[in-house]
Design a protein around this motif. Structure first.
Motif, PDB file in Angstrom:
ATOM      1  N   TYR A 485      58.830  32.646  47.366  1.00  0.00           N
ATOM      2  CA  TYR A 485      58.755  33.591  48.495  1.00  0.00           C
ATOM      3  C   TYR A 485      57.337  33.768  49.011  1.00  0.00           C
ATOM      4  O   TYR A 485      57.137  33.965  50.216  1.00  0.00           O
ATOM      5  CB  TYR A 485      59.314  34.941  48.047  1.00  0.00           C
ATOM      6  CG  TYR A 485      59.701  35.845  49.199  1.00  0.00           C
ATOM      7  CD1 TYR A 485      60.811  35.551  49.989  1.00  0.00           C
ATOM      8  CD2 TYR A 485      58.958  36.981  49.495  1.00  0.00           C
ATOM      9  CE1 TYR A 485      61.176  36.373  51.043  1.00  0.00           C
ATOM     10  CE2 TYR A 485      59.311  37.812  50.545  1.00  0.00           C
ATOM     11  CZ  TYR A 485      60.414  37.510  51.321  1.00  0.00           C
ATOM     12  OH  TYR A 485      60.768  38.320  52.375  1.00  0.00           O
ATOM     13  N   TYR A 486      56.316  33.683  48.114  1.00  0.00           N
ATOM     14  CA  TYR A 486      54.944  33.951  48.545  1.00  0.00           C
ATOM     15  C   TYR A 486      54.008  32.749  48.411  1.00  0.00           C
ATOM     16  O   TYR A 486      52.804  32.878  48.612  1.00  0.00           O
ATOM     17  CB  TYR A 486      54.362  35.131  47.725  1.00  0.00           C
ATOM     18  CG  TYR A 486      55.023  36.447  48.021  1.00  0.00           C
ATOM     19  CD1 TYR A 486      54.803  37.107  49.224  1.00  0.00           C
ATOM     20  CD2 TYR A 486      55.880  37.040  47.103  1.00  0.00           C
ATOM     21  CE1 TYR A 486      55.413  38.321  49.501  1.00  0.00           C
ATOM     22  CE2 TYR A 486      56.496  38.252  47.378  1.00  0.00           C
ATOM     23  CZ  TYR A 486      56.251  38.886  48.568  1.00  0.00           C
ATOM     24  OH  TYR A 486      56.853  40.089  48.848  1.00  0.00           O
ATOM     25  N   ARG A 487      54.539  31.601  48.015  1.00  0.00           N
ATOM     26  CA  ARG A 487      53.781  30.362  47.936  1.00  0.00           C
ATOM     27  C   ARG A 487      52.527  30.497  47.067  1.00  0.00           C
ATOM     28  O   ARG A 487      52.631  30.872  45.917  1.00  0.00           O
ATOM     29  CB  ARG A 487      53.455  29.880  49.355  1.00  0.00           C
ATOM     30  CG  ARG A 487      54.705  29.585  50.208  1.00  0.00           C
ATOM     31  CD  ARG A 487      54.345  29.111  51.587  1.00  0.00           C
ATOM     32  NE  ARG A 487      55.524  28.743  52.368  1.00  0.00           N
ATOM     33  CZ  ARG A 487      56.252  29.612  53.061  1.00  0.00           C
ATOM     34  NH1 ARG A 487      55.923  30.877  53.080  1.00  0.00           N
ATOM     35  NH2 ARG A 487      57.321  29.210  53.738  1.00  0.00           N
ATOM     36  N   TRP A 488      51.323  30.183  47.659  1.00  0.00           N
ATOM     37  CA  TRP A 488      50.092  30.195  46.871  1.00  0.00           C
ATOM     38  C   TRP A 488      49.755  31.601  46.370  1.00  0.00           C
ATOM     39  O   TRP A 488      49.209  31.765  45.285  1.00  0.00           O
ATOM     40  CB  TRP A 488      48.930  29.628  47.682  1.00  0.00           C
ATOM     41  CG  TRP A 488      49.057  28.160  47.912  1.00  0.00           C
ATOM     42  CD1 TRP A 488      49.369  27.526  49.070  1.00  0.00           C
ATOM     43  CD2 TRP A 488      48.885  27.124  46.924  1.00  0.00           C
ATOM     44  NE1 TRP A 488      49.417  26.171  48.896  1.00  0.00           N
ATOM     45  CE2 TRP A 488      49.119  25.887  47.573  1.00  0.00           C
ATOM     46  CE3 TRP A 488      48.576  27.123  45.556  1.00  0.00           C
ATOM     47  CZ2 TRP A 488      49.038  24.668  46.917  1.00  0.00           C
ATOM     48  CZ3 TRP A 488      48.489  25.899  44.911  1.00  0.00           C
ATOM     49  CH2 TRP A 488      48.718  24.699  45.578  1.00  0.00           C
ATOM     50  N   PHE A 489      50.061  32.581  47.183  1.00  0.00           N
ATOM     51  CA  PHE A 489      49.829  33.956  46.745  1.00  0.00           C
ATOM     52  C   PHE A 489      50.729  34.283  45.542  1.00  0.00           C
ATOM     53  O   PHE A 489      50.341  34.999  44.617  1.00  0.00           O
ATOM     54  CB  PHE A 489      50.089  34.941  47.889  1.00  0.00           C
ATOM     55  CG  PHE A 489      48.936  35.067  48.841  1.00  0.00           C
ATOM     56  CD1 PHE A 489      48.093  36.155  48.773  1.00  0.00           C
ATOM     57  CD2 PHE A 489      48.695  34.091  49.794  1.00  0.00           C
ATOM     58  CE1 PHE A 489      47.030  36.282  49.645  1.00  0.00           C
ATOM     59  CE2 PHE A 489      47.631  34.203  50.669  1.00  0.00           C
ATOM     60  CZ  PHE A 489      46.792  35.301  50.595  1.00  0.00           C
ATOM     61  N   GLY A 490      51.952  33.765  45.564  1.00  0.00           N
ATOM     62  CA  GLY A 490      52.861  33.959  44.443  1.00  0.00           C
ATOM     63  C   GLY A 490      52.349  33.294  43.172  1.00  0.00           C
ATOM     64  O   GLY A 490      52.503  33.830  42.070  1.00  0.00           O
ATOM     65  N   ILE A 607      45.751  44.167  40.485  1.00  0.00           N
ATOM     66  CA  ILE A 607      44.760  44.506  41.510  1.00  0.00           C
ATOM     67  C   ILE A 607      43.496  43.675  41.330  1.00  0.00           C
ATOM     68  O   ILE A 607      43.085  42.945  42.235  1.00  0.00           O
ATOM     69  CB  ILE A 607      44.424  46.012  41.458  1.00  0.00           C
ATOM     70  CG1 ILE A 607      45.688  46.824  41.764  1.00  0.00           C
ATOM     71  CG2 ILE A 607      43.328  46.357  42.448  1.00  0.00           C
ATOM     72  CD1 ILE A 607      45.528  48.316  41.582  1.00  0.00           C
ATOM     73  N   LEU A 608      42.881  43.747  40.158  1.00  0.00           N
ATOM     74  CA  LEU A 608      41.632  43.024  39.938  1.00  0.00           C
ATOM     75  C   LEU A 608      41.864  41.536  39.667  1.00  0.00           C
ATOM     76  O   LEU A 608      41.169  40.687  40.213  1.00  0.00           O
ATOM     77  CB  LEU A 608      40.864  43.661  38.784  1.00  0.00           C
ATOM     78  CG  LEU A 608      40.448  45.133  38.974  1.00  0.00           C
ATOM     79  CD1 LEU A 608      39.719  45.635  37.745  1.00  0.00           C
ATOM     80  CD2 LEU A 608      39.576  45.281  40.206  1.00  0.00           C
ATOM     81  N   GLY A 609      42.842  41.235  38.794  1.00  0.00           N
ATOM     82  CA  GLY A 609      43.087  39.849  38.436  1.00  0.00           C
ATOM     83  C   GLY A 609      43.551  39.014  39.612  1.00  0.00           C
ATOM     84  O   GLY A 609      43.010  37.933  39.883  1.00  0.00           O
ATOM     85  N   THR A 610      44.565  39.488  40.325  1.00  0.00           N
ATOM     86  CA  THR A 610      45.087  38.735  41.475  1.00  0.00           C
ATOM     87  C   THR A 610      44.028  38.589  42.556  1.00  0.00           C
ATOM     88  O   THR A 610      43.890  37.522  43.176  1.00  0.00           O
ATOM     89  CB  THR A 610      46.333  39.431  42.047  1.00  0.00           C
ATOM     90  OG1 THR A 610      47.288  39.618  41.011  1.00  0.00           O
ATOM     91  CG2 THR A 610      46.947  38.600  43.150  1.00  0.00           C
TER      92      THR A 610
END
Length: 628
Positions: A485-490, A607-610
């Motif tokens: 659903y979110y590709r690279w962001f996923g 929040i920080l890791g992503t």
């Protein structure tokens, strides 16, 4: 008019990156011990709690195992006990049976599970997750404190106290006896009757101003009946259960069981759970070691045979001594005990009694300075007898008996009250052991086993496998959905999600938290909550892009504007989990612990890791189009 340049996301600072890497490194290091499974083991300890395992017992255990051709990975001393590790549960059970048949009552042989964590990890405090009863197996007991016996013992003690008081004050008593739940006194004359009434009245007010007794009088017959009031009975019950609870905790801790649970249930019951202990008989032995203490004056040469008893010293080399039958104070009145040194540098034990115990001690010692005061250790013991059944098979039969020994007989140097000291106790080590017995050896009332259950290791193994399977299925489902659903962001969210699971495992191991089956459910729930934060961020980025903002601005605004919503949602869930832990018991606490730790780690990774991963992928790049 010049068009402003496209904005770029602010890369995280070097200090921030170091901080993130340090947190992740700590989580990875302290999660490593969970890769080393626990080994089936046997723990051997002397039945006498004051005697530590020595080289002689170690050699005997090794000889027994070698004679029976039972292979062990290691046999050695650990925390005053002997621990033998095995490669299989079959060898463990065979060793336990062989050792128990030969050692019998001399030692306690208990099944256990020993961690196999490498030494370098143990040196820095690393250890595997402690597993609860539902995962590691063990024994569960429900015990009921016999309040009637506690009340009966109090009445016996009270009867002896008043008999002595009336004798010392020259009050003539026609008869004194215990009838069911009350004491009955008849006096020779009106004068004696009135003096006794004054004594009862003075004793009837407790420290908090409530009535201790219900007093019924009969002036015509010069008779007085006293019984404990309902408030006093409640106090006796609460004190007995509380004292037994503390005693059981101290005694269970001697076995070295990982994360035992000893807690009150209802008004007069106690729950005991011993994870990793697979032998009910051995566990009952440990619990059965709880004992009581009695303070008695040494009998004089003029004391009649009917009023004295002979007892052996706990140290057999000291022989025996005669003590009065009348008990001044029992061990449940001891509130604290500590070892120390007197003015001459000799070892002593400092004793603290509660208000009622101090009053009784003051009355008993006020006219007996120079006499010796004995401390009697009363212990219920189990005896094992090796016999054969009707089929010719060897069986071990258990029976219990009460043993009373003198652990101290010291001279009374002054009138004693709520605080005093015992001298002449021998070496500092013996003084420390005596203080421990006084603190933890007192059992305020007998207990009976209402329920006992054994949870086998096979059930625990099945629970662990199903729990891990649920985590894997839930994790893979979330991973596939996020990538689709979110590709690279996923993909970035999935990397942070794996880091979150590692952090949960590492910090639970570091904090010594116990993992239970409901705790595994908390981890699965945390996985869903962790990606929920990323869904909010990514949805916000999509909205920013739909409003015409450039990709870098959309990324920056997406993270910053979603933070408040994520923080509020997680804080409210954290508050609920704290309340669950505060008022819950057992499985509810396990669920609350993992959920609380998971909330904190998921906020860090989401929040920080992503954001760190997104910055690594898109930071300082001129992006024309962004797909989220």
């Amino acid at each position: 008019i010049r068009r402003p340049p496209r904005s770029t996301p602010k890369p995280s600072s070097a200090a921030s990156d170091v901080y993130k890497r340090q947190v992740l490194a700590i989580g990875i290091i302290y999660s490593l011990p969970n890769l080393y499974p626990a080994k089936p083991a046997i723990q051997i300890a002397y039945t006498d709690s004051g005697q530590s395992a020595d080289q002689g017992l170690l050699n005997e255990v090794s000889d027994i195992l070698n004679a029976k051709n039972i292979q062990s990975e290691s046999v050695g001393l650990k925390d005053n006990n002997i621990v033998a590790k095995f490669s299989s549960f079959d060898d463990q059970l065979a060793a336990k049976s062989a050792l128990q048949r030969i050692l019998l009552d001399r030692a306690i042989v208990a099944l256990n599970l020993e961690p196999s964590t490498p030494q370098w990890l143990r040196d820095i405090g690393g250890g595997p997750l402690k597993l609860g009863l539902d995962l590691s197996g063990g024994v569960h007991f429900l015990l009921e404190v016999d309040i009637e016996s506690a009340l009966d013992n109090r009445l016996d003690s009270l009867l002896n106290q008043y008999r002595k008081k009336f004798r010392d004050d020259r009050i003539s008593v026609e008869s004194s006896q215990k009838n069911d739940k009350e004491l009955s006194f008849s006096f020779v004359s009106d004068e004696d009757y009135n003096k006794a009434l004054k004594i009862f009245g003075d004793d009837n007010i407790t420290a908090v101003g409530t009535a201790l007794y219900d007093i019924q009088t009969n002036a015509i017959r010069n008779k007085v009946d006293i019984a404990y009031s309902q408030g006093a009975i409640k106090e006796i019950r609460d004190y007995a259960v509380g004292q037994n609870l503390m005693t059981l905790r101290n005694r269970v801790n001697e076995l070295g069981v990982s994360e035992p649970i000893v807690q009150r249930q209802g008004s007069s019951r106690i729950v005991v759970e011993l994870p990793g202990v697979q032998d009910t008989t051995a566990a009952k032995k440990i619990i059965g070691k709880t004992a009581n203490l009695e303070f008695r004056l040494e009998a004089s040469s003029t004391t009649s045979r009917l009023r004295k008893e002979e007892f052996d010293y706990k140290d057999e080399r000291m022989g025996s001594a005669d003590l009065e039958k009348s008990v001044i104070v029992a061990g449940e009145r001891v509130t604290n005990a500590s070892s120390g040194f007197d003015e001459s540098g000799f070892a002593q034990v400092n004793i603290s009694l509660d208000m009622q115990g101090g009053r009784a001690m003051q009355k008993a010692t006020s006219g007996n300075i120079g006499r010796r005061l004995g401390v009697l250790f009363v212990e219920r013991k189990n005896k094992s007898i090796l016999t054969t059944d009707e089929n010719g098979n060897e069986v071990i039969e258990q029976s219990s008996y009460i043993e009373k020994n003198i652990i101290s007989l010291a001279t009374v140097q002054a009138v004693l009250g709520t605080s005093f000291r015992i001298t002449g106790v021998g070496s500092p080590q013996e003084a420390s052991e005596l203080a421990l017995l006084l603190r933890a050896g007192a059992l305020a009332a007998p207990m009976k086993f209402v329920e006992e259950r054994t949870v086998g290791p096979s059930l625990g193994k099945e629970n662990i496998q199903l729990g891990i399977k649920s985590i894997i299925i839930g994790l893979l489902s979330v991973v596939l959905f996020m990538v689709f659903y979110y590709r690279w962001f996923g993909l970035a969210a999935n990397i942070a999600l794996f880091a979150n699971v590692v952090l949960i495992t590492g910090f639970m191991s570091l904090l010594g938290a116990t993992l239970t089956l409901p705790g595994i459910a908390g981890i699965v729930l945390t996985i869903g909550m962790a990606v929920d934060a990323n869904v909010l961020i990514f949805s916000r980025i999509r909205e920013e892009l739909a409003e015409g903002r450039d990709p870098q601005t959309a990324i920056e605004q997406g993270f910053s504007r979603a933070f408040v919503t994520i923080f509020d949602a997680n804080v409210t869930t954290l508050i609920a989990s704290i309340v669950l832990y505060a008022i819950g018991t057992g499985p509810i606490k396990g669920f609350a612990i993992t959920l609380s730790i998971g909330i904190i780690t998921s906020m860090f990774t989401a929040i920080l890791g992503t954001r760190a991963i997104i910055n690594l992928m898109y930071g300082n790049k001129n992006i024309q189009e962004l797909r989220v």
